[in-house]
Scaffold this motif. Structure first.
Motif, PDB file in Angstrom:
ATOM      1  N   ALA A  47       0.824  -1.217   0.000  1.00 36.82           N
ATOM      2  CA  ALA A  47       0.000   0.000   0.000  1.00 36.82           C
ATOM      3  C   ALA A  47       0.851   1.256   0.000  1.00 36.82           C
ATOM      4  O   ALA A  47       0.427   2.288  -0.529  1.00 36.82           O
ATOM      5  CB  ALA A  47      -0.931  -0.004   1.202  1.00 36.82           C
ATOM      6  N   VAL A  48       2.028   1.198   0.555  1.00 37.60           N
ATOM      7  CA  VAL A  48       2.872   2.391   0.683  1.00 37.60           C
ATOM      8  C   VAL A  48       3.128   3.035  -0.676  1.00 37.60           C
ATOM      9  O   VAL A  48       3.073   4.254  -0.811  1.00 37.60           O
ATOM     10  CB  VAL A  48       4.197   2.048   1.404  1.00 37.60           C
ATOM     11  CG1 VAL A  48       5.139   3.237   1.417  1.00 37.60           C
ATOM     12  CG2 VAL A  48       3.909   1.597   2.830  1.00 37.60           C
ATOM     13  N   ALA A  49       3.345   2.234  -1.700  1.00 39.45           N
ATOM     14  CA  ALA A  49       3.617   2.772  -3.035  1.00 39.45           C
ATOM     15  C   ALA A  49       2.402   3.478  -3.637  1.00 39.45           C
ATOM     16  O   ALA A  49       2.554   4.270  -4.562  1.00 39.45           O
ATOM     17  CB  ALA A  49       4.069   1.648  -3.960  1.00 39.45           C
ATOM     18  N   LEU A  50       1.221   3.224  -3.098  1.00 37.85           N
ATOM     19  CA  LEU A  50      -0.015   3.804  -3.640  1.00 37.85           C
ATOM     20  C   LEU A  50      -0.477   5.054  -2.893  1.00 37.85           C
ATOM     21  O   LEU A  50      -1.440   5.691  -3.296  1.00 37.85           O
ATOM     22  CB  LEU A  50      -1.131   2.753  -3.596  1.00 37.85           C
ATOM     23  CG  LEU A  50      -0.844   1.440  -4.312  1.00 37.85           C
ATOM     24  CD1 LEU A  50      -1.969   0.444  -4.065  1.00 37.85           C
ATOM     25  CD2 LEU A  50      -0.627   1.681  -5.793  1.00 37.85           C
ATOM     26  N   ILE A  51       0.210   5.403  -1.821  1.00 40.86           N
ATOM     27  CA  ILE A  51      -0.192   6.551  -1.001  1.00 40.86           C
ATOM     28  C   ILE A  51       0.344   7.841  -1.610  1.00 40.86           C
ATOM     29  O   ILE A  51       1.501   7.923  -2.012  1.00 40.86           O
ATOM     30  CB  ILE A  51       0.318   6.383   0.450  1.00 40.86           C
ATOM     31  CG1 ILE A  51      -0.301   5.128   1.074  1.00 40.86           C
ATOM     32  CG2 ILE A  51       0.006   7.612   1.281  1.00 40.86           C
ATOM     33  CD1 ILE A  51       0.280   4.767   2.421  1.00 40.86           C
ATOM     34  N   ASP A  52      -0.510   8.856  -1.657  1.00 43.56           N
ATOM     35  CA  ASP A  52      -0.119  10.183  -2.135  1.00 43.56           C
ATOM     36  C   ASP A  52       1.120  10.623  -1.347  1.00 43.56           C
ATOM     37  O   ASP A  52       1.120  10.593  -0.115  1.00 43.56           O
ATOM     38  CB  ASP A  52      -1.286  11.141  -1.900  1.00 43.56           C
ATOM     39  CG  ASP A  52      -1.004  12.576  -2.301  1.00 43.56           C
ATOM     40  OD1 ASP A  52       0.155  13.029  -2.231  1.00 43.56           O
ATOM     41  OD2 ASP A  52      -1.967  13.262  -2.666  1.00 43.56           O
ATOM     42  N   PRO A  53       2.195  11.037  -2.033  1.00 44.65           N
ATOM     43  CA  PRO A  53       3.429  11.427  -1.333  1.00 44.65           C
ATOM     44  C   PRO A  53       3.223  12.509  -0.270  1.00 44.65           C
ATOM     45  O   PRO A  53       3.902  12.509   0.757  1.00 44.65           O
ATOM     46  CB  PRO A  53       4.339  11.926  -2.455  1.00 44.65           C
ATOM     47  CG  PRO A  53       3.848  11.212  -3.672  1.00 44.65           C
ATOM     48  CD  PRO A  53       2.359  11.073  -3.483  1.00 44.65           C
ATOM     49  N   ALA A  54       2.282  13.415  -0.482  1.00 45.94           N
ATOM     50  CA  ALA A  54       2.019  14.465   0.517  1.00 45.94           C
ATOM     51  C   ALA A  54       1.413  13.859   1.780  1.00 45.94           C
ATOM     52  O   ALA A  54       1.675  14.322   2.888  1.00 45.94           O
ATOM     53  CB  ALA A  54       1.099  15.527  -0.057  1.00 45.94           C
ATOM     54  N   ILE A  55       0.602  12.833   1.619  1.00 47.12           N
ATOM     55  CA  ILE A  55      -0.009  12.156   2.764  1.00 47.12           C
ATOM     56  C   ILE A  55       0.996  11.234   3.440  1.00 47.12           C
ATOM     57  O   ILE A  55       1.021  11.103   4.667  1.00 47.12           O
ATOM     58  CB  ILE A  55      -1.268  11.374   2.320  1.00 47.12           C
ATOM     59  CG1 ILE A  55      -2.352  12.348   1.856  1.00 47.12           C
ATOM     60  CG2 ILE A  55      -1.776  10.462   3.427  1.00 47.12           C
ATOM     61  CD1 ILE A  55      -3.561  11.675   1.227  1.00 47.12           C
ATOM     62  N   LEU A  56       1.845  10.613   2.632  1.00 46.76           N
ATOM     63  CA  LEU A  56       2.815   9.645   3.159  1.00 46.76           C
ATOM     64  C   LEU A  56       3.698  10.253   4.246  1.00 46.76           C
ATOM     65  O   LEU A  56       4.116   9.563   5.174  1.00 46.76           O
ATOM     66  CB  LEU A  56       3.660   9.087   2.021  1.00 46.76           C
ATOM     67  CG  LEU A  56       4.593   7.932   2.354  1.00 46.76           C
ATOM     68  CD1 LEU A  56       3.803   6.739   2.904  1.00 46.76           C
ATOM     69  CD2 LEU A  56       5.408   7.529   1.142  1.00 46.76           C
ATOM     70  N   LEU A  57       3.934  11.558   4.179  1.00 47.26           N
ATOM     71  CA  LEU A  57       4.754  12.226   5.198  1.00 47.26           C
ATOM     72  C   LEU A  57       4.169  12.067   6.603  1.00 47.26           C
ATOM     73  O   LEU A  57       4.895  12.135   7.591  1.00 47.26           O
ATOM     74  CB  LEU A  57       4.881  13.716   4.868  1.00 47.26           C
ATOM     75  CG  LEU A  57       5.589  14.075   3.568  1.00 47.26           C
ATOM     76  CD1 LEU A  57       5.462  15.572   3.292  1.00 47.26           C
ATOM     77  CD2 LEU A  57       7.040  13.652   3.620  1.00 47.26           C
ATOM     78  N   ASN A  58       2.854  11.855   6.699  1.00 48.46           N
ATOM     79  CA  ASN A  58       2.182  11.748   7.997  1.00 48.46           C
ATOM     80  C   ASN A  58       1.840  10.320   8.400  1.00 48.46           C
ATOM     81  O   ASN A  58       1.237  10.111   9.450  1.00 48.46           O
ATOM     82  CB  ASN A  58       0.886  12.572   7.971  1.00 48.46           C
ATOM     83  CG  ASN A  58       1.165  14.037   7.759  1.00 48.46           C
ATOM     84  OD1 ASN A  58       2.057  14.600   8.367  1.00 48.46           O
ATOM     85  ND2 ASN A  58       0.429  14.651   6.864  1.00 48.46           N
ATOM     86  N   VAL A  59       2.217   9.363   7.592  1.00 50.17           N
ATOM     87  CA  VAL A  59       1.889   7.962   7.864  1.00 50.17           C
ATOM     88  C   VAL A  59       3.044   7.324   8.651  1.00 50.17           C
ATOM     89  O   VAL A  59       4.198   7.430   8.239  1.00 50.17           O
ATOM     90  CB  VAL A  59       1.629   7.210   6.540  1.00 50.17           C
ATOM     91  CG1 VAL A  59       1.422   5.734   6.779  1.00 50.17           C
ATOM     92  CG2 VAL A  59       0.418   7.810   5.838  1.00 50.17           C
TER      93      VAL A  59
END
Length: 94
Positions: A47-59
């Motif tokens: 799933a990590v590869a599918l997360i919006d990069p802007a959102i990924l910063l908070n995951v």
């Protein structure tokens, strides 16, 4: 860092539906979509590869965060948890 799990109650009359729900909820796309609403860490690594990069910063499981993640030491907390919670509560009360 800690773990979580899904379970299917023994004897459920809807076993096939339970398996379908877990397959859907655990799919990479469904877990990536969830991060658009709440920054929960996906349990599916794909799933990590599918997360919006802007959102990924908070995951929590973003690659940069995982490089510094510490696994939960359950044995330590089982032995010391009550004592440390009491000490923390006492400190808060000051």
């Amino acid at each position: 860092m800690t773990w979580n799990a899904w379970v299917i109650p023994k004897g459920t009359p809807r076993l096939d539906n339970a398996y379908k729900l877990i397959a859907f909820a655990g799919s990479p796309q469904a877990q990536a979509n969830l991060t658009q609403y709440i920054p929960y860490a996906p349990g599916n690594k794909e799933a990590v590869a599918l997360i919006d990069p802007a959102i990924l910063l908070n995951v929590p499981t973003a690659p940069d965060h995982m490089a510094r993640a510490q696994p939960m030491n359950n044995a330590f907390w089982a032995e010391k948890g009550d004592e440390l919670n009491q000490r923390f509560t006492a400190w808060l009360a000051k």
